[in-house]
Motif scaffolding. Structure first.
Motif, PDB file in Angstrom:
ATOM      1  N   LEU A  20       0.692  -1.337   0.023  1.00  9.15           N
ATOM      2  CA  LEU A  20      -0.115  -0.001   0.165  1.00  9.15           C
ATOM      3  C   LEU A  20       0.882   1.125  -0.182  1.00  9.15           C
ATOM      4  N   ARG A  21       1.873   1.209  -0.756  1.00  7.85           N
ATOM      5  CA  ARG A  21       2.641   2.324  -1.096  1.00  7.85           C
ATOM      6  C   ARG A  21       3.027   2.580  -2.404  1.00  7.85           C
ATOM      7  N   ASP A  22       3.335   3.801  -2.619  1.00  4.88           N
ATOM      8  CA  ASP A  22       3.207   4.454  -4.185  1.00  4.88           C
ATOM      9  C   ASP A  22       4.739   4.442  -4.363  1.00  4.88           C
ATOM     10  N   ALA A  23       4.992   5.276  -5.559  1.00  6.23           N
ATOM     11  CA  ALA A  23       6.262   5.274  -6.101  1.00  6.23           C
ATOM     12  C   ALA A  23       7.255   6.276  -5.267  1.00  6.23           C
ATOM     13  N   TYR A  24       6.498   6.950  -4.375  1.00  6.78           N
ATOM     14  CA  TYR A  24       7.393   7.824  -3.425  1.00  6.78           C
ATOM     15  C   TYR A  24       7.340   7.099  -2.105  1.00  6.78           C
ATOM     16  N   GLY A  25       6.945   6.026  -2.070  1.00  6.81           N
ATOM     17  CA  GLY A  25       6.890   5.395  -0.658  1.00  6.81           C
ATOM     18  C   GLY A  25       5.856   5.987   0.361  1.00  6.81           C
TER      19      GLY A  25
END
Length: 164
Positions: A20-25
């Motif tokens: 549940l993390r995106d490309a930016y963490g």
């Protein structure tokens, strides 16, 4: 030339759903679909109305270079079947125009390939730029918001995509 429209790889989508993390963490957002405006980049279909979906910053590249764009995408929150690689324009591409652009094997934009294309001409334009051996793949992005939609690759002899 045979081409294939391909969705985000299942392993990548599974990682996003599990962390549940995106490309930016950063944490992804979860919302409930209210209509047909939440196209999943994995199944290349709409998130069903009333179902949860994820919004996240995504970078559909392995490398981190100045051309490795990050932008918002939607994914079904629940597991969904991966879209089958096909030469047909995915149904989620409903807008009249999209930005279509070629990249080389180093995942860098090949200048002169980026063009806003009418949806009905995306496959033809992709074939034109993929005819250049320098082009490794083509990305389709929203012409208005620059959101990644899907990738187009050469298809080897009808038995599957190459360069995915």
């Amino acid at each position: 030339m045979n081409i294939a429209f391909v969705a985000l790889p299942s392993g990548e989508v599974a990682r996003i759903r599990s962390t549940l993390r995106d490309a930016y963490g950063k944490p992804v957002e979860t919302h409930i679909a209210k209509g047909d405006a939440y196209p999943c980049r994995h199944c290349l279909d709409e998130t069903p109305t009333g179902s949860p979906y994820l919004i996240l910053a995504h970078r559909p590249f392995q490398s981190r270079n100045p051309y490795a764009e990050t932008g918002p995408i939607f994914l079904c929150a629940a597991p969904c079947p991966p879209a089958k690689a096909t030469n047909q324009v995915p149904a989620i591409l409903r807008s009249s125009h999209y930005l279509v652009r070629g990249y080389d094997a180093a995942e860098r934009i090949v200048y002169g390939t980026g063009k806003v294309v009418e949806t009905g001409h995306i496959a033809d334009y992709a074939r034109t730029i993929l005819a250049d051996a320098q082009i490794a793949f083509v990305d389709v992005r929203s012409a208005s918001n620059n959101c990644f939609q899907c990738r187009i690759v050469r298809r080897d002899d009808g038995d599957g995509p190459s360069g995915v």
